[in-house]
Design an enzyme around this catalytic site. Structure first.
Site, PDB file in Angstrom:
ATOM      1  CG  HIS A   1      -3.014  -1.389  -7.057  1.00 54.51           C
ATOM      2  ND1 HIS A   1      -3.274  -0.643  -5.941  1.00 54.51           N
ATOM      3  CD2 HIS A   1      -3.173  -2.687  -6.672  1.00 54.51           C
ATOM      4  CE1 HIS A   1      -3.585  -1.444  -4.936  1.00 54.51           C
ATOM      5  NE2 HIS A   1      -3.526  -2.693  -5.353  1.00 54.51           N
TER       6      HIS A   1
ATOM      7  CD  GLU B   1      -2.942   2.797  -5.470  1.00 51.68           C
ATOM      8  OE1 GLU B   1      -1.764   2.512  -5.220  1.00 51.68           O
ATOM      9  OE2 GLU B   1      -3.822   1.944  -5.700  1.00 51.68           O
TER      10      GLU B   1
ATOM     11  NE  ARG C   1      -4.290  -1.369  -0.012  1.00 51.36           N
ATOM     12  CZ  ARG C   1      -4.385  -2.433  -0.807  1.00 51.36           C
ATOM     13  NH1 ARG C   1      -3.396  -2.752  -1.619  1.00 51.36           N
ATOM     14  NH2 ARG C   1      -5.480  -3.178  -0.811  1.00 51.36           N
TER      15      ARG C   1
HETATM   16  P1  NAI Z   1      -1.718 -11.105   5.140  1.00 51.92           P
HETATM   17  O1  NAI Z   1      -2.731 -10.592   6.091  1.00 51.92           O
HETATM   18  O2  NAI Z   1      -1.696 -12.564   4.780  1.00 51.92           O
HETATM   19  O3  NAI Z   1      -0.251 -10.747   5.700  1.00 51.92           O
HETATM   20  C1  NAI Z   1       0.101  -9.519   6.253  1.00 51.92           C
HETATM   21  C2  NAI Z   1       1.233  -9.805   7.263  1.00 51.92           C
HETATM   22  O4  NAI Z   1       1.742  -8.551   7.699  1.00 51.92           O
HETATM   23  C3  NAI Z   1       0.742 -10.561   8.503  1.00 51.92           C
HETATM   24  O5  NAI Z   1       1.580 -11.688   8.740  1.00 51.92           O
HETATM   25  C4  NAI Z   1       0.871  -9.532   9.623  1.00 51.92           C
HETATM   26  O6  NAI Z   1       1.201 -10.123  10.878  1.00 51.92           O
HETATM   27  C5  NAI Z   1       2.003  -8.675   9.085  1.00 51.92           C
HETATM   28  N1  NAI Z   1       2.085  -7.352   9.676  1.00 51.92           N
HETATM   29  C6  NAI Z   1       1.085  -6.564  10.132  1.00 51.92           C
HETATM   30  N2  NAI Z   1       1.582  -5.393  10.583  1.00 51.92           N
HETATM   31  C7  NAI Z   1       2.933  -5.461  10.415  1.00 51.92           C
HETATM   32  C8  NAI Z   1       3.997  -4.579  10.691  1.00 51.92           C
HETATM   33  N3  NAI Z   1       3.774  -3.374  11.242  1.00 51.92           N
HETATM   34  N4  NAI Z   1       5.256  -4.972  10.394  1.00 51.92           N
HETATM   35  C9  NAI Z   1       5.494  -6.188   9.837  1.00 51.92           C
HETATM   36  N5  NAI Z   1       4.510  -7.061   9.542  1.00 51.92           N
HETATM   37  C10 NAI Z   1       3.259  -6.708   9.834  1.00 51.92           C
HETATM   38  O7  NAI Z   1      -1.841 -10.198   3.857  1.00 51.92           O
HETATM   39  P2  NAI Z   1      -1.342 -10.532   2.361  1.00 51.92           P
HETATM   40  O8  NAI Z   1      -2.416 -11.257   1.629  1.00 51.92           O
HETATM   41  O9  NAI Z   1       0.010 -11.126   2.411  1.00 51.92           O
HETATM   42  O10 NAI Z   1      -1.280  -9.048   1.756  1.00 51.92           O
HETATM   43  C11 NAI Z   1      -0.328  -8.101   2.214  1.00 51.92           C
HETATM   44  C12 NAI Z   1      -0.688  -6.744   1.641  1.00 51.92           C
HETATM   45  O11 NAI Z   1      -0.506  -6.750   0.222  1.00 51.92           O
HETATM   46  C13 NAI Z   1      -2.174  -6.357   1.807  1.00 51.92           C
HETATM   47  O12 NAI Z   1      -2.396  -5.710   3.052  1.00 51.92           O
HETATM   48  C14 NAI Z   1      -2.406  -5.402   0.670  1.00 51.92           C
HETATM   49  O13 NAI Z   1      -2.171  -4.090   1.144  1.00 51.92           O
HETATM   50  C15 NAI Z   1      -1.319  -5.755  -0.358  1.00 51.92           C
HETATM   51  N6  NAI Z   1      -1.861  -6.270  -1.620  1.00 51.92           N
HETATM   52  C16 NAI Z   1      -1.454  -5.681  -2.791  1.00 51.92           C
HETATM   53  C17 NAI Z   1      -1.931  -6.113  -4.009  1.00 51.92           C
HETATM   54  C18 NAI Z   1      -1.473  -5.518  -5.308  1.00 51.92           C
HETATM   55  O14 NAI Z   1      -2.070  -5.814  -6.360  1.00 51.92           O
HETATM   56  N7  NAI Z   1      -0.451  -4.690  -5.325  1.00 51.92           N
HETATM   57  C19 NAI Z   1      -2.903  -7.228  -4.071  1.00 51.92           C
HETATM   58  C20 NAI Z   1      -3.223  -7.826  -2.784  1.00 51.92           C
HETATM   59  C21 NAI Z   1      -2.725  -7.338  -1.604  1.00 51.92           C
END
Ligand code: NAI
Length: 336
Positions: free
Chosen positions: A295, A263, A234
Site C-alpha cells: 500500500h 492487509e 482496494r
Molecule cells: P474516484 O472517485 O475519482 O474514481 C473512482 C471511479 O470509479 C469513479 O469514476 C466511479 O464512477 C468509478 N466506479 C465506481 N464503481 C465502479 C464499478 N463498479 N465499476 C467501474 N467503475 C466504477 O477515485 P480515485 O481517486 O480515482 O481512487 C480510486 C480508488 O483508488 C479509491 O477508491 C481507493 O480505493 C484507491 N486508492 C488507492 C491508493 C493507494 O495508495 N494504493 C491511494 C488512493 C486511492
C-alpha cells in the site's frame, strides 16, 4: 480542536506538524491502529484522525460518540472502513481527503506493469548474484496492447493518459464515462467485454458492496490467457483465492498488487522477524510472477503534503461551523 491521530508513522507526524503551523490544533499521536481494543485512547478528543486500516465499525463509532468525539477525519480517499450509517445515526461527521495526487497512484501502477512485464524485480536479484542469464526474463512490447481500466475517476484517468502516451489501446468501464478521455481515444465498454479483451487489466474503482470480489472465478475464467492483472485500489475487489487458482492455471501470467484484502494485519509494519500467519498471502509470495508492494502507491511528498493540509483544513472548517467540505456521510452534515 484536540485531535487523536491513529496509525501514526514518523512521516505522518512530520507532515501533520508542518501543516498544523497555520492551524494550531492540539494533536496527539498514537501508533496503534484504531480498533475496539485501542478506542479508549481516543476518549475526550473532539476529532479522531484515521487511516485506511483503522477500523471504524459500529462499536468503535459508538465508543467515540459516547466519549465526546464529533468528527472523524480520514487521511484517505477511500472510506470503506467506516460504518457510515452508524456514523450518521450517532451524529458523527466523517471527512476525507478526496484526492491526494492521483498521479502518485497512477505512476506506481505503471511501475508495477513495467517491472512485472520486463521482470525487472527478478533481474535485479539475478545481476546482484552475478547471474546474467536472460532465461525467463522475456517481456512484451506494451505499445499496441489492450489495457483495460476499471474505474476512470481521478486515478484511472491519470493511468489512462500514461497508457495512451505509451501507445496502448486503452479501453475502460465506468458507470460515469469521462467524455474528455473518450475524446482522447479511450473506448468505453461493458465490464465483461473489458475482461475478455484486455491484455492488461487495472483496477481503479472504489470498494463497495457492488464491487466486492468483482474479479472472481467467473471473471478470471473469461480473461485472455496470459493476462496481466494489477490492483492498486482496494484488496477485496479481488477474490484472492480465485486469483491464486488463476495464477496456477496460468490464465493470469502477471499479477501486481499494492493492496490485499486482509492487509490490515500485515501492511505498514515491519514483520520481517515474524512468521506470516496468513497462508493465502504467503502463497501469493511464492509465485515468481507476482509483485506485491505494501500500500505504497500514494507514498510521495506531494500526497503526504496534500493529506496533511486537507485533513487539517477539514478539521478547521468543522470547528468554524457551517458546511464542512469533503464530508462523506450520506447527507452533508452541518456542524454546530
Ligand atoms: P474516484 O472517485 O475519482 O474514481 C473512482 C471511479 O470509479 C469513479 O469514476 C466511479 O464512477 C468509478 N466506479 C465506481 N464503481 C465502479 C464499478 N463498479 N465499476 C467501474 N467503475 C466504477 O477515485 P480515485 O481517486 O480515482 O481512487 C480510486 C480508488 O483508488 C479509491 O477508491 C481507493 O480505493 C484507491 N486508492 C488507492 C491508493 C493507494 O495508495 N494504493 C491511494 C488512493 C486511492
Amino acid at each position: 480542536m484536540n485531535i487523536a491521530v491513529f496509525s501514526t508513522k514518523p512521516y505522518d507526524r512530520q507532515f501533520l506538524d508542518a501543516a498544523n503551523s497555520t492551524h494550531n490544533h492540539v494533536i496527539d499521536y498514537f501508533e496503534p491502529r484504531l480498533s475496539v481494543q485501542t478506542v479508549p485512547l481516543a476518549e475526550g478528543y473532539d476529532a479522531v484522525c484515521a487511516f485506511v486500516n483503522d477500523h471504524l465499525d459500529a462499536d468503535v463509532l459508538t465508543h467515540l460518540a459516547e466519549h465526546g468525539t464529533r468528527l472523524i477525519a480520514l487521511r484517505s480517499a477511500g472510506f470503506n472502513n467506516v460504518d457510515l450509517a452508524k456514523a450518521d445515526e450517532l451524529g458523527l461527521t466523517v471527512v476525507r481527503v478526496p484526492a491526494y495526487s492521483p498521479y502518485a497512484v497512477a505512476e506506481h501502477t505503471i511501475g508495477l506493469m513495467l517491472t512485472l512485464n520486463r521482470r525487472i524485480n527478478r533481474a535485479y536479484n539475478r545481476v546482484r548474484e552475478g547471474n546474467f542469464s536472460l532465461d525467463g526474463l522475456m517481456g512484451y512490447v506494451l505499445r499496441g496492447r489492450t489495457a483495460g481500466i476499471i474505474g476512470t475517476g481521478q486515478i484511472g484517468a491519470a493511468t489512462a493518459e500514461i497508457l495512451l502516451g505509451m501507445g496502448c489501446n486503452v479501453i475502460a468501464t465506468d458507470p460515469y464515462p469521462d467524455d474528455e478521455l473518450a475524446k482522447r481515444g479511450v473506448k468505453y465498454v461493458e465490464l465483461d467485454d473489458l475482461i475478455a479483451e484486455s491484455d492488461i487489466i487495472t483496477l481503479h474503482c472504489p470498494l463497495t458492496k457492488e464491487s466486492h470480489y468483482m474479479i472472481d472465478k467467473r471473471a478470471i475464467d473469461r480473461m485472455k490467457p496470459g493476462v496481466m492483472l494489477i490492483n492498486t485500489s482496494r484488496g477485496a475487489l479481488l477474490d484472492t483465492t480465485a486469483v491464486i487458482e488463476g495464477l496456477k492455471s496460468e490464465t493470469i501470467a502477471l499479477l501486481g498488487l499494492d493492496v490485499y484484502e486482509e492487509e490490515e494485519n500485515l501492511f505498514f509494519q515491519d514483520l520481517s522477524a515474524r512468521v506470516i500467519q496468513d497462508d493465502v498471502f504467503a502463497r501469493l509470495l511464492t509465485f515468481p510472477n507476482v509483485l506485491i508492494t505494501g500500500h505504497q502507491a500514494f507514498f510521495t511528498e506531494e500526497a503526504l503534503t496534500t493529506i496533511a493540509t486537507t485533513t487539517l483544513e477539514n478539521i478547521s472548517a468543522f470547528e468554524r461551523g457551517g458546511e464542512v467540505p469533503n464530508t462523506v456521510n450520506s447527507e452533508r452534515v452541518v456542524s454546530s
